[in-house]
Design a protein around this motif. Structure first.
Motif, PDB file in Angstrom:
ATOM      1  N   GLY A  67       0.815  -1.208   0.000  1.00  0.00           N
ATOM      2  CA  GLY A  67       0.000   0.000   0.000  1.00  0.00           C
ATOM      3  C   GLY A  67       0.843   1.250   0.000  1.00  0.00           C
ATOM      4  N   THR A  68       0.162   2.385  -0.186  1.00  0.00           N
ATOM      5  CA  THR A  68       0.802   3.694  -0.167  1.00  0.00           C
ATOM      6  C   THR A  68       0.449   4.393   1.133  1.00  0.00           C
ATOM      7  N   THR A  70      -0.522   6.967   3.759  1.00  0.00           N
ATOM      8  CA  THR A  70      -1.239   8.250   3.733  1.00  0.00           C
ATOM      9  C   THR A  70      -1.203   8.956   5.084  1.00  0.00           C
ATOM     10  N   PHE A  89      -2.816   3.283   5.139  1.00  0.00           N
ATOM     11  CA  PHE A  89      -2.569   3.201   3.698  1.00  0.00           C
ATOM     12  C   PHE A  89      -3.773   3.755   2.940  1.00  0.00           C
ATOM     13  N   ASP A  90      -3.565   4.053   1.677  1.00  0.00           N
ATOM     14  CA  ASP A  90      -4.671   4.414   0.791  1.00  0.00           C
ATOM     15  C   ASP A  90      -5.608   3.211   0.661  1.00  0.00           C
ATOM     16  N   THR A 213      -5.126  -2.132   6.003  1.00  0.00           N
ATOM     17  CA  THR A 213      -4.624  -0.851   5.519  1.00  0.00           C
ATOM     18  C   THR A 213      -4.405   0.124   6.672  1.00  0.00           C
ATOM     19  N   GLY A 231       3.386   8.881   1.624  1.00  0.00           N
ATOM     20  CA  GLY A 231       3.552   8.739   0.186  1.00  0.00           C
ATOM     21  C   GLY A 231       4.432   7.582  -0.226  1.00  0.00           C
ATOM     22  N   GLN A 232       5.067   6.958   0.725  1.00  0.00           N
ATOM     23  CA  GLN A 232       5.950   5.837   0.418  1.00  0.00           C
ATOM     24  C   GLN A 232       5.133   4.596   0.081  1.00  0.00           C
ATOM     25  N   ARG A 233       5.540   3.875  -0.940  1.00  0.00           N
ATOM     26  CA  ARG A 233       4.909   2.615  -1.319  1.00  0.00           C
ATOM     27  C   ARG A 233       5.649   1.498  -0.610  1.00  0.00           C
ATOM     28  N   THR A 235       5.833  -2.648   0.902  1.00  0.00           N
ATOM     29  CA  THR A 235       5.471  -4.028   0.572  1.00  0.00           C
ATOM     30  C   THR A 235       5.395  -4.853   1.850  1.00  0.00           C
TER      31      THR A 235
END
Length: 396
Positions: A67-68, A70, A89-90, A213, A231-233, A235
Protein backbone atom coordinates in the motif's frame (compact mmCIF):
# COMPACT_ATOMS: atom_id res chain seq x y z
CA UNK A 1 73.83 15.04 84.94
CA UNK A 2 73.60 15.48 81.16
CA UNK A 3 73.23 11.74 80.77
CA UNK A 4 70.20 11.71 83.05
CA UNK A 5 68.49 14.45 81.04
CA UNK A 6 69.14 12.56 77.81
CA UNK A 7 67.58 9.39 79.22
CA UNK A 8 64.50 11.32 80.39
CA UNK A 9 63.97 12.89 76.89
CA UNK A 10 64.40 9.53 75.14
CA UNK A 11 61.76 7.81 77.27
CA UNK A 12 58.70 9.74 75.91
CA UNK A 13 59.85 9.21 72.35
CA UNK A 14 60.14 5.49 72.88
CA UNK A 15 56.65 5.43 74.35
CA UNK A 16 55.26 7.29 71.32
CA UNK A 17 56.88 4.78 68.99
CA UNK A 18 55.37 1.91 70.94
CA UNK A 19 51.93 3.51 70.83
CA UNK A 20 52.22 4.20 67.10
CA UNK A 21 53.36 0.65 66.48
CA UNK A 22 50.48 -0.65 68.56
CA UNK A 23 47.96 1.46 66.64
CA UNK A 24 49.46 0.29 63.35
CA UNK A 25 49.24 -3.34 64.42
CA UNK A 26 45.61 -2.88 65.48
CA UNK A 27 44.76 -1.25 62.17
CA UNK A 28 46.59 -4.02 60.34
CA UNK A 29 44.61 -6.66 62.22
CA UNK A 30 41.34 -4.82 61.46
CA UNK A 31 42.20 -4.54 57.76
CA UNK A 32 43.29 -8.18 57.65
CA UNK A 33 40.14 -9.26 59.46
CA UNK A 34 37.97 -7.16 57.18
CA UNK A 35 39.74 -8.51 54.13
CA UNK A 36 39.31 -12.05 55.39
CA UNK A 37 35.64 -11.51 56.09
CA UNK A 38 35.06 -9.80 52.71
CA UNK A 39 36.89 -12.51 50.80
CA UNK A 40 35.29 -15.54 52.45
CA UNK A 41 31.81 -14.06 52.88
CA UNK A 42 31.46 -11.94 49.75
CA UNK A 43 34.24 -12.19 47.18
CA UNK A 44 34.08 -15.94 46.64
CA UNK A 45 30.27 -15.90 46.91
CA UNK A 46 29.54 -13.26 44.32
CA UNK A 47 30.40 -12.54 40.73
CA UNK A 48 30.12 -9.20 39.02
CA UNK A 49 30.57 -7.79 35.53
CA UNK A 50 30.25 -4.46 33.80
CA UNK A 51 29.78 -6.18 30.43
CA UNK A 52 26.00 -6.01 30.77
CA UNK A 53 23.32 -4.22 28.80
CA UNK A 54 19.57 -3.68 28.85
CA UNK A 55 17.62 -5.82 26.38
CA UNK A 56 13.94 -5.94 25.59
CA UNK A 57 11.29 -6.77 23.04
CA UNK A 58 11.49 -4.81 19.79
CA UNK A 59 8.00 -5.37 18.40
CA UNK A 60 8.36 -4.80 14.67
CA UNK A 61 5.58 -2.99 12.81
CA UNK A 62 5.46 -4.63 9.38
CA UNK A 63 2.64 -4.41 6.80
CA UNK A 64 0.71 -7.52 5.78
CA UNK A 65 -0.40 -5.95 2.51
CA UNK A 66 1.12 -3.61 -0.04
CA UNK A 67 0.00 0.00 0.00
CA UNK A 68 0.80 3.69 -0.17
CA UNK A 69 1.25 5.43 3.19
CA UNK A 70 -1.24 8.25 3.73
CA UNK A 71 -0.92 8.86 7.48
CA UNK A 72 1.63 8.32 10.28
CA UNK A 73 0.14 8.73 13.75
CA UNK A 74 3.25 8.14 15.90
CA UNK A 75 6.92 9.10 15.80
CA UNK A 76 10.09 8.10 17.64
CA UNK A 77 9.70 8.45 21.38
CA UNK A 78 5.89 8.62 21.36
CA UNK A 79 3.94 6.37 23.69
CA UNK A 80 1.25 4.28 22.03
CA UNK A 81 -1.51 2.14 23.50
CA UNK A 82 -2.18 -1.40 22.32
CA UNK A 83 -4.58 -1.29 19.37
CA UNK A 84 -3.92 2.38 18.58
CA UNK A 85 -3.69 3.17 14.81
CA UNK A 86 -0.12 3.99 13.81
CA UNK A 87 0.15 3.91 10.01
CA UNK A 88 -2.62 4.15 7.40
CA UNK A 89 -2.57 3.20 3.70
CA UNK A 90 -4.67 4.41 0.79
CA UNK A 91 -7.88 2.32 0.94
CA UNK A 92 -9.19 2.84 -2.61
CA UNK A 93 -8.15 -0.57 -3.95
CA UNK A 94 -9.24 -2.33 -0.77
CA UNK A 95 -12.69 -0.71 -0.86
CA UNK A 96 -13.20 -1.72 -4.49
CA UNK A 97 -12.15 -5.28 -3.71
CA UNK A 98 -14.57 -5.47 -0.78
CA UNK A 99 -17.46 -4.09 -2.87
CA UNK A 100 -16.71 -6.67 -5.56
CA UNK A 101 -16.65 -9.45 -2.95
CA UNK A 102 -19.97 -8.26 -1.50
CA UNK A 103 -21.55 -8.29 -4.97
CA UNK A 104 -20.12 -11.76 -5.59
CA UNK A 105 -21.66 -13.07 -2.39
CA UNK A 106 -25.04 -11.57 -3.24
CA UNK A 107 -24.98 -13.13 -6.71
CA UNK A 108 -23.91 -16.52 -5.30
CA UNK A 109 -26.71 -16.51 -2.74
CA UNK A 110 -29.23 -15.93 -5.54
CA UNK A 111 -27.70 -18.73 -7.61
CA UNK A 112 -27.80 -21.16 -4.69
CA UNK A 113 -31.39 -20.21 -3.90
CA UNK A 114 -32.15 -21.03 -7.53
CA UNK A 115 -30.62 -24.48 -7.00
CA UNK A 116 -32.95 -25.09 -4.07
CA UNK A 117 -35.90 -23.85 -6.15
CA UNK A 118 -34.87 -26.25 -8.93
CA UNK A 119 -35.17 -29.11 -6.45
CA UNK A 120 -38.70 -28.00 -5.58
CA UNK A 121 -39.54 -27.79 -9.26
CA UNK A 122 -38.04 -31.23 -9.98
CA UNK A 123 -40.05 -32.69 -7.12
CA UNK A 124 -43.22 -31.20 -8.53
CA UNK A 125 -42.45 -32.57 -12.00
CA UNK A 126 -41.73 -36.01 -10.53
CA UNK A 127 -45.02 -35.98 -8.63
CA UNK A 128 -46.83 -34.98 -11.80
CA UNK A 129 -45.17 -37.80 -13.75
CA UNK A 130 -46.22 -40.30 -11.06
CA UNK A 131 -49.83 -39.16 -11.33
CA UNK A 132 -49.68 -39.42 -15.12
CA UNK A 133 -48.27 -42.93 -14.89
CA UNK A 134 -50.93 -44.01 -12.42
CA UNK A 135 -53.62 -42.59 -14.70
CA UNK A 136 -52.17 -44.36 -17.73
CA UNK A 137 -52.03 -47.68 -15.89
CA UNK A 138 -55.61 -47.26 -14.72
CA UNK A 139 -56.63 -46.50 -18.29
CA UNK A 140 -54.92 -49.69 -19.54
CA UNK A 141 -56.67 -51.79 -16.91
CA UNK A 142 -60.02 -50.29 -17.88
CA UNK A 143 -59.40 -50.89 -21.58
CA UNK A 144 -58.43 -54.53 -20.95
CA UNK A 145 -61.85 -55.11 -19.41
CA UNK A 146 -63.51 -53.41 -22.34
CA UNK A 147 -61.52 -55.51 -24.84
CA UNK A 148 -62.64 -58.67 -23.05
CA UNK A 149 -66.23 -57.48 -23.25
CA UNK A 150 -65.80 -56.77 -26.94
CA UNK A 151 -66.51 -53.11 -26.58
CA UNK A 152 -62.99 -51.97 -27.59
CA UNK A 153 -60.50 -52.99 -30.20
CA UNK A 154 -57.09 -54.49 -29.48
CA UNK A 155 -55.44 -51.59 -31.27
CA UNK A 156 -56.78 -49.08 -28.76
CA UNK A 157 -55.46 -51.24 -25.91
CA UNK A 158 -52.01 -51.29 -27.49
CA UNK A 159 -52.17 -47.52 -27.83
CA UNK A 160 -53.00 -47.20 -24.11
CA UNK A 161 -50.07 -49.48 -23.23
CA UNK A 162 -47.78 -47.24 -25.26
CA UNK A 163 -48.99 -44.32 -23.19
CA UNK A 164 -48.01 -46.24 -20.02
CA UNK A 165 -44.54 -46.94 -21.43
CA UNK A 166 -44.12 -43.27 -22.29
CA UNK A 167 -45.24 -42.21 -18.81
CA UNK A 168 -42.78 -44.62 -17.19
CA UNK A 169 -39.93 -43.19 -19.21
CA UNK A 170 -41.02 -39.64 -18.37
CA UNK A 171 -41.13 -40.53 -14.67
CA UNK A 172 -37.68 -42.12 -14.83
CA UNK A 173 -36.29 -38.99 -16.52
CA UNK A 174 -37.95 -36.76 -13.93
CA UNK A 175 -36.51 -38.87 -11.08
CA UNK A 176 -33.00 -38.65 -12.56
CA UNK A 177 -33.40 -34.89 -12.93
CA UNK A 178 -34.52 -34.68 -9.29
CA UNK A 179 -31.49 -36.67 -8.11
CA UNK A 180 -29.19 -34.37 -10.10
CA UNK A 181 -30.73 -31.29 -8.54
CA UNK A 182 -30.67 -32.83 -5.07
CA UNK A 183 -26.98 -33.69 -5.45
CA UNK A 184 -26.23 -29.96 -5.74
CA UNK A 185 -27.86 -29.04 -2.43
CA UNK A 186 -28.09 -32.18 -0.27
CA UNK A 187 -27.24 -31.70 3.43
CA UNK A 188 -26.77 -27.96 3.05
CA UNK A 189 -28.59 -24.70 3.52
CA UNK A 190 -28.09 -21.53 1.55
CA UNK A 191 -25.62 -20.31 4.17
CA UNK A 192 -23.67 -23.57 4.39
CA UNK A 193 -23.61 -24.32 0.67
CA UNK A 194 -20.03 -24.66 -0.66
CA UNK A 195 -20.53 -21.94 -3.27
CA UNK A 196 -21.82 -19.50 -0.64
CA UNK A 197 -19.06 -20.46 1.80
CA UNK A 198 -16.48 -19.80 -0.91
CA UNK A 199 -18.01 -16.40 -1.60
CA UNK A 200 -18.09 -15.65 2.13
CA UNK A 201 -14.40 -16.56 2.36
CA UNK A 202 -13.59 -14.16 -0.47
CA UNK A 203 -15.53 -11.41 1.28
CA UNK A 204 -13.71 -12.10 4.55
CA UNK A 205 -10.38 -11.89 2.74
CA UNK A 206 -11.32 -8.60 1.07
CA UNK A 207 -12.57 -7.21 4.39
CA UNK A 208 -9.36 -8.32 6.09
CA UNK A 209 -7.26 -6.65 3.40
CA UNK A 210 -9.13 -3.40 4.03
CA UNK A 211 -8.59 -3.71 7.79
CA UNK A 212 -4.89 -4.24 7.20
CA UNK A 213 -4.62 -0.85 5.52
CA UNK A 214 -4.58 0.54 9.06
CA UNK A 215 -1.65 -0.78 11.11
CA UNK A 216 -2.17 -0.76 14.87
CA UNK A 217 0.19 -1.12 17.81
CA UNK A 218 0.39 -4.80 18.87
CA UNK A 219 1.43 -3.80 22.40
CA UNK A 220 1.67 -0.67 24.51
CA UNK A 221 5.08 0.93 24.47
CA UNK A 222 7.34 3.55 22.96
CA UNK A 223 7.95 4.05 19.25
CA UNK A 224 11.48 3.59 17.95
CA UNK A 225 13.31 3.32 14.61
CA UNK A 226 10.65 4.94 12.43
CA UNK A 227 11.80 4.76 8.82
CA UNK A 228 8.61 5.35 6.83
CA UNK A 229 7.32 8.48 5.14
CA UNK A 230 3.94 9.65 3.85
CA UNK A 231 3.55 8.74 0.19
CA UNK A 232 5.95 5.84 0.42
CA UNK A 233 4.91 2.62 -1.32
CA UNK A 234 5.59 -0.27 1.04
CA UNK A 235 5.47 -4.03 0.57
CA UNK A 236 4.59 -6.81 3.02
CA UNK A 237 7.37 -7.63 5.47
CA UNK A 238 9.11 -4.23 5.38
CA UNK A 239 9.98 -2.94 8.86
CA UNK A 240 8.40 0.50 9.21
CA UNK A 241 8.96 1.13 12.93
CA UNK A 242 9.15 -0.68 16.25
CA UNK A 243 7.32 -0.51 19.55
CA UNK A 244 9.33 -1.13 22.74
CA UNK A 245 7.45 -2.08 25.93
CA UNK A 246 9.92 -0.71 28.47
CA UNK A 247 8.17 -2.40 31.38
CA UNK A 248 9.34 -5.75 29.99
CA UNK A 249 13.09 -5.11 29.75
CA UNK A 250 15.77 -7.32 31.25
CA UNK A 251 19.57 -7.38 31.60
CA UNK A 252 21.86 -9.52 29.48
CA UNK A 253 25.02 -9.83 31.57
CA UNK A 254 28.00 -11.40 29.80
CA UNK A 255 29.98 -13.29 32.45
CA UNK A 256 33.26 -15.02 31.79
CA UNK A 257 33.02 -18.78 31.70
CA UNK A 258 35.26 -18.95 34.78
CA UNK A 259 32.64 -16.96 36.72
CA UNK A 260 29.80 -19.41 36.10
CA UNK A 261 30.92 -22.31 38.32
CA UNK A 262 28.53 -21.51 41.17
CA UNK A 263 25.95 -19.51 39.26
CA UNK A 264 22.43 -20.94 39.26
CA UNK A 265 18.93 -19.95 38.11
CA UNK A 266 17.05 -17.98 40.76
CA UNK A 267 20.08 -16.45 42.51
CA UNK A 268 19.53 -12.80 43.55
CA UNK A 269 21.32 -10.03 41.70
CA UNK A 270 21.98 -6.37 42.35
CA UNK A 271 22.13 -4.13 39.29
CA UNK A 272 23.15 -0.52 38.80
CA UNK A 273 22.92 1.59 35.68
CA UNK A 274 25.42 4.12 34.41
CA UNK A 275 22.39 6.31 33.67
CA UNK A 276 21.49 6.76 37.37
CA UNK A 277 24.78 5.88 39.08
CA UNK A 278 25.31 3.91 42.29
CA UNK A 279 22.53 5.72 44.14
CA UNK A 280 19.85 3.72 42.29
CA UNK A 281 19.95 -0.04 42.70
CA UNK A 282 17.77 -2.58 40.93
CA UNK A 283 17.10 -5.96 42.45
CA UNK A 284 16.50 -8.98 40.32
CA UNK A 285 17.29 -12.62 39.90
CA UNK A 286 18.99 -14.92 37.42
CA UNK A 287 16.29 -16.01 34.98
CA UNK A 288 18.39 -18.15 32.65
CA UNK A 289 21.96 -19.04 31.81
CA UNK A 290 22.93 -18.73 28.17
CA UNK A 291 22.88 -21.79 25.94
CA UNK A 292 25.96 -20.73 23.99
CA UNK A 293 28.60 -18.06 23.72
CA UNK A 294 28.30 -15.16 21.36
CA UNK A 295 31.04 -16.51 19.11
CA UNK A 296 29.27 -19.87 18.78
CA UNK A 297 26.22 -18.21 17.24
CA UNK A 298 28.04 -15.67 15.11
CA UNK A 299 27.90 -15.70 11.32
CA UNK A 300 31.52 -16.88 11.22
CA UNK A 301 32.06 -19.05 14.32
CA UNK A 302 35.63 -19.78 15.40
CA UNK A 303 37.13 -22.90 13.80
CA UNK A 304 38.84 -24.21 16.90
CA UNK A 305 39.63 -27.58 15.35
CA UNK A 306 41.99 -26.09 12.74
CA UNK A 307 44.54 -24.96 15.31
CA UNK A 308 44.65 -21.49 13.73
CA UNK A 309 43.18 -19.73 16.72
CA UNK A 310 44.08 -18.13 20.02
CA UNK A 311 42.43 -19.38 23.18
CA UNK A 312 40.59 -16.64 25.03
CA UNK A 313 38.18 -16.75 27.91
CA UNK A 314 34.65 -16.87 26.49
CA UNK A 315 31.64 -15.02 27.84
CA UNK A 316 28.16 -16.46 28.29
CA UNK A 317 25.03 -14.27 28.42
CA UNK A 318 23.09 -14.50 31.69
CA UNK A 319 19.60 -13.04 31.71
CA UNK A 320 18.68 -11.03 34.82
CA UNK A 321 15.00 -10.40 35.50
CA UNK A 322 14.39 -7.00 37.08
CA UNK A 323 11.79 -5.90 39.62
CA UNK A 324 8.80 -4.33 37.83
CA UNK A 325 8.12 -1.71 40.52
CA UNK A 326 11.70 -0.49 40.48
CA UNK A 327 11.52 -0.20 36.69
CA UNK A 328 8.45 2.03 37.02
CA UNK A 329 10.30 4.37 39.38
CA UNK A 330 13.46 4.48 37.30
CA UNK A 331 12.77 3.54 33.65
CA UNK A 332 15.57 2.06 31.57
CA UNK A 333 16.19 2.09 27.82
CA UNK A 334 17.32 -0.59 25.43
CA UNK A 335 21.12 -0.87 25.20
CA UNK A 336 22.06 1.00 28.40
CA UNK A 337 25.22 -0.15 30.18
CA UNK A 338 24.71 -1.92 33.49
CA UNK A 339 26.81 -3.35 36.32
CA UNK A 340 25.60 -6.68 37.69
CA UNK A 341 26.53 -8.42 40.92
CA UNK A 342 25.13 -11.92 41.52
CA UNK A 343 24.93 -13.44 45.01
CA UNK A 344 26.14 -17.06 44.82
CA UNK A 345 25.37 -18.20 48.37
CA UNK A 346 22.36 -20.31 47.37
CA UNK A 347 23.44 -22.92 44.83
CA UNK A 348 20.27 -25.03 44.98
CA UNK A 349 18.94 -23.68 41.70
CA UNK A 350 19.21 -25.42 38.34
CA UNK A 351 21.79 -24.75 35.68
CA UNK A 352 19.20 -25.07 32.91
CA UNK A 353 15.42 -24.70 32.83
CA UNK A 354 13.80 -28.04 33.61
CA UNK A 355 10.15 -27.36 32.68
CA UNK A 356 8.45 -25.86 29.65
CA UNK A 357 6.58 -22.55 30.02
CA UNK A 358 2.91 -23.07 30.92
CA UNK A 359 1.75 -20.07 28.89
CA UNK A 360 3.00 -17.72 26.21
CA UNK A 361 5.71 -15.36 27.38
CA UNK A 362 4.62 -12.60 25.02
CA UNK A 363 1.38 -12.30 23.09
CA UNK A 364 -1.12 -9.84 21.66
CA UNK A 365 -4.81 -10.09 20.87
CA UNK A 366 -5.23 -6.98 18.72
CA UNK A 367 -5.45 -9.01 15.51
CA UNK A 368 -8.25 -11.24 16.80
CA UNK A 369 -10.80 -8.46 16.27
CA UNK A 370 -9.96 -7.68 12.65
CA UNK A 371 -12.88 -9.75 11.33
CA UNK A 372 -15.33 -8.69 14.03
CA UNK A 373 -17.44 -6.48 11.74
CA UNK A 374 -17.64 -8.72 8.69
CA UNK A 375 -20.18 -11.18 10.12
CA UNK A 376 -22.89 -8.51 10.27
CA UNK A 377 -22.20 -7.61 6.62
CA UNK A 378 -22.41 -11.26 5.55
CA UNK A 379 -25.65 -11.82 7.46
CA UNK A 380 -27.29 -8.77 5.86
CA UNK A 381 -26.26 -9.72 2.33
CA UNK A 382 -27.63 -13.25 2.74
CA UNK A 383 -30.89 -11.95 4.22
CA UNK A 384 -31.33 -9.40 1.42
CA UNK A 385 -30.75 -11.92 -1.37
CA UNK A 386 -32.26 -15.13 -0.01
CA UNK A 387 -35.98 -14.50 -0.44
CA UNK A 388 -37.00 -17.86 1.00
CA UNK A 389 -36.25 -19.75 4.15
CA UNK A 390 -32.72 -21.16 4.26
CA UNK A 391 -33.69 -24.16 6.32
CA UNK A 392 -32.09 -27.50 5.57
CA UNK A 393 -33.31 -28.92 2.26
CA UNK A 394 -33.52 -32.55 1.18
CA UNK A 395 -31.29 -34.00 3.91
CA UNK A 396 -30.35 -37.66 3.74
Amino acid sequence: MSQTVSEKSASPRSGQRKNSLLVFLVLLVIVAGGSYYWYFHHAIWSESTDDAYISGNLVQITPETAGTVTSIAADDGDFVQKGQPMISFDQSDALLAQENAEAGLAQTVRQVRTLFNNVDQAQAVTAERKIALQKAKADVARRKDMVKAGGLSQEELIHAQDVVSTAEKALAAAQQQLKSQQALVNNTTVTTHPLVKSAISKLRQAYLEKQRTVMVAPVSGYVARRNVQVGQRVTPGATLMAVVPLEQVWVDANFKETQLTKMRIGQPATVTADLYGDKVEYHGKVESLGIGTGSAFSLLPAQNATGNWIKVVQRLPVRIQLDAEELKKHPLRIGLSMIVDVDLHNTDGALLAETAPHQARYQTDVYEQQLAGVDAIIKKIIADNDTQSSSSHMKG
